[in-house]
Write an enzyme that holds these catalytic residues in place. Structure first.
Site, mmCIF file in Angstrom:
data_model
loop_
_atom_site.group_PDB
_atom_site.id
_atom_site.type_symbol
_atom_site.label_atom_id
_atom_site.label_comp_id
_atom_site.label_asym_id
_atom_site.label_seq_id
_atom_site.Cartn_x
_atom_site.Cartn_y
_atom_site.Cartn_z
ATOM 1 N N LYS A 78 0.855 -1.192 0.000
ATOM 2 C CA LYS A 78 0.000 0.000 0.000
ATOM 3 C C LYS A 78 0.889 1.239 0.000
ATOM 4 O O LYS A 78 1.963 1.240 0.633
ATOM 5 C CB LYS A 78 -0.880 -0.050 1.260
ATOM 6 C CG LYS A 78 -1.887 1.068 1.401
ATOM 7 C CD LYS A 78 -2.742 0.819 2.656
ATOM 8 C CE LYS A 78 -3.769 1.890 2.906
ATOM 9 N NZ LYS A 78 -4.604 1.603 4.102
ATOM 10 N N SER A 153 -9.545 1.605 3.180
ATOM 11 C CA SER A 153 -8.721 2.410 2.319
ATOM 12 C C SER A 153 -7.713 1.607 1.492
ATOM 13 O O SER A 153 -7.184 2.147 0.514
ATOM 14 C CB SER A 153 -7.971 3.454 3.159
ATOM 15 O OG SER A 153 -7.072 2.832 4.039
ATOM 16 N N SER A 177 -9.510 -0.879 7.265
ATOM 17 C CA SER A 177 -8.984 -0.704 5.908
ATOM 18 C C SER A 177 -8.330 -1.909 5.263
ATOM 19 O O SER A 177 -8.075 -1.896 4.064
ATOM 20 C CB SER A 177 -7.984 0.438 5.882
ATOM 21 O OG SER A 177 -8.692 1.629 5.744
HETATM 22 N N1 GLN Z 1 -12.917 3.886 6.963
HETATM 23 C C1 GLN Z 1 -12.168 4.154 8.136
HETATM 24 C C2 GLN Z 1 -11.682 5.579 8.135
HETATM 25 O O1 GLN Z 1 -11.936 6.241 7.183
HETATM 26 C C3 GLN Z 1 -11.005 3.209 8.248
HETATM 27 C C4 GLN Z 1 -9.798 3.627 7.508
HETATM 28 C C5 GLN Z 1 -8.588 2.798 7.820
HETATM 29 O O2 GLN Z 1 -8.670 1.745 8.454
HETATM 30 N N2 GLN Z 1 -7.423 3.309 7.431
HETATM 31 O O3 GLN Z 1 -11.087 6.037 9.030
#
Ligand code: GLN
Length: 479
Positions: A78, A153, A177
């Protein structure tokens, strides 16, 4: 190349000489797939030449019997994981052209075991989001239906594995994410216990939540990757020194498990009927296999999302203060003095979702509001953690859907950020509690979209969680 969907299969193909397959052929296969599927937008950069050169180098080690445990694994990372002398941007304009001077500990550990890193994977900007739509590089398309989001994400990571563009990927999971895109794409996603894996070299979003986790085709590969990336690290004092056990999936305990499922989740308003059906099917499948499944009330469920967002926005506002137009990446052309450098670079460099979170995070930490929001959210976090651990004292695992819906259409997320945040309802509990959780593919909707189920385990008991997940997948999809 068909059928080479796990590291052990690739390694045994590499070890056999008839038919002969080489690591170069494997790398070329993935590079070709990446090229053919560039419309998915999963990769933001491909390290094609390096990967080819590494394939030759590692093949020699394989031939001489000196290769590491990940020889044969082609993996994507990532774009918030630093790799020395490579670009890393967290998919944000503010880190445009930034080159990392060092590698994350997880990257060092992959390379030490002879994995081949094939490229950087698209994600939501600074990992903030659940659909990959906040990325500076645009959304990632779901390979099951290209009109649908990948989830986020770590959207590029999940789609890269789903579409066979690489064998595995490393994502990060702050509030879901790794698990949620894995669920949207029909692959396996593991969030380890907070502290299990070093965060050194990970671009921070919310430091008391962030964890690196593998996204893979199978539990076996998730286990191997966890074993390799986990463990103490002199560069991250929050990385636990607890021994990392060898996870032998073949060693299946025949004991029957006690599993809690949350009544509030089953009856949750936003739960899509087809996801609910898969949830009920999972409960029944586990019951028929002799496990004890009991509904448990978790009356704090309605507080998990607000608590998570208050705390992560507060941490993000502090972590992202370092992007000032001076130290890293992007600087506005309109910058004329120090103050305007900060203002214009940050205004132009960050996207709208990141700005929203910085502003709200600064607000909840400000004098006068700190007690009402930040301090209170910390107290509620403790209650959520204690209650979750209490359940896990009586039960081996907690079963939940990973996400309340399957992948939705690109561009059709709500304009109301709160509605989008509520979609994290089932993933943030494990993040607030710091416990391990895994999403496994459970089924598909009538329209063919993957649906994932999630198992939450006890702190540092990833081995039990992974072993059970292996069983769980077999129950869901008996061969
Ligand atoms: N959707 C969650 C957020 O926007 C999780 C994101 C993540 O785990 N990086 O914070």
């Amino acid at each position: 190349m068909e059928g080479l969907s796990s590291l052990s299969k690739i390694q045994s193909a590499l070890a056999k000489h008839d038919p002969k397959i080489t690591l170069s052929e494997i790398v070329d296969h993935y590079l070709e797939r990446i090229d053919q599927n560039s419309d998915l937008n999963a990769f933001v950069e491909v390290f094609a030449d390096e990967a080819r050169a590494e394939a030759l180098h590692i093949q020699q080690k394989i031939n001489s019997g000196t290769a590491g445990r990940l020889a044969g694994m082609v993996i994507g990372i990532k774009d918030n994981i630093c790799y020395k002398d490579h670009h890393v941007s967290a998919c944000s304009r503010i880190l445009e052209n930034y080159i990392s001077p060092f590698s994350a500990t997880v990257v060092e550990r992959l390379l030490a075991e002879d994995a081949i890193i094939i490229g950087r994977l698209n994600c939501d900007e600074f990992a903030m989001g659940a659909s990959n739509e906040s990325s500076f590089y645009g959304p990632v398309k779901n390979y099951a239906d290209k009109t649908k989001v990948s989830g986020g994400s770590s959207g590029g990571a999940a789609v890269a594995v789903q579409a066979g563009l690489c064998l595995a990927a490393l994502g990060t999971d702050t509030g879901g994410s790794v698990r949620q895109p894995a669920s949207f794409c029909g692959v396996v996603g593991l969030k380890p216990t907070y502290g299990r894996v070093s965060r050194h070299g990970i671009i921070s979003y919310a430091s008391s939540f962030d964890q690196v986790g593998p996204i893979t085709n199978c539990v076996e590969d998730a286990s191997i990757l966890l074993e390799i990336i986990a463990g103490s690290d002199q560069y991250d004092s929050t990385a636990s020194s607890k021994a990392v056990p060898h996870i032998n999936l073949a060693e299946q305990p025949d004991s029957k498990k006690k599993i809690a499922y949350l009544s509030e989740a089953l009856h949750s308003e936003g739960l899509d009927p087809e996801v609910k059906q898969e949830f009920e099917k999972s409960i029944e499948a586990l019951r028929s296999a002799g496990h004890t499944l009991e509904p448990v009330s978790f009356d704090l469920l309605e507080y998990v999302v607000p608590t998570y967002y208050i705390l992560t926005m507060a941490e993000a506002s502090s972590n992202l203060a370092r992007y000032d137009g001076v130290h890293y990446g992007y600087r506005s052309k309109r910058a004329i003095d120090l103050e305007s450098t900060y203002k214009t670079s940050r205004s132009e460099g960050f996207g709208p979702e990141v700005k929203r979170r910085i502003v709200l995070g600064t607000f909840v930490l400000s004098a006068g509001y700190y007690d009402a929001y930040y301090a209170k959210a910390q107290r509620v976090r403790r209650m959520i953690r204690d209650k979750t651990n209490e359940i896990l004292k009586q039960y081996d695992f907690i079963l939940l859907p990973t996400a309340p819906t399957p992948a939705f259409t690109i561009g059709e997320g709500s304009d109301d950020p709160v509605v989008n945040y509520l979609a994290d309802i089932f993933t943030v509990q494990a993040s607030l509690a710091g416990i391990p959780a895994i999403s496994v593919p459970a089924g598909r909707t009538k329209a063919g979209l993957p649906v994932g189920m999630q198992l939450l385990g006890k702190r540092f008991e990833e081995a039990e969680l992974l072993k059970f997940s292996q069983n769980f997948i077999k129950l869901l999809d008996p061969v």
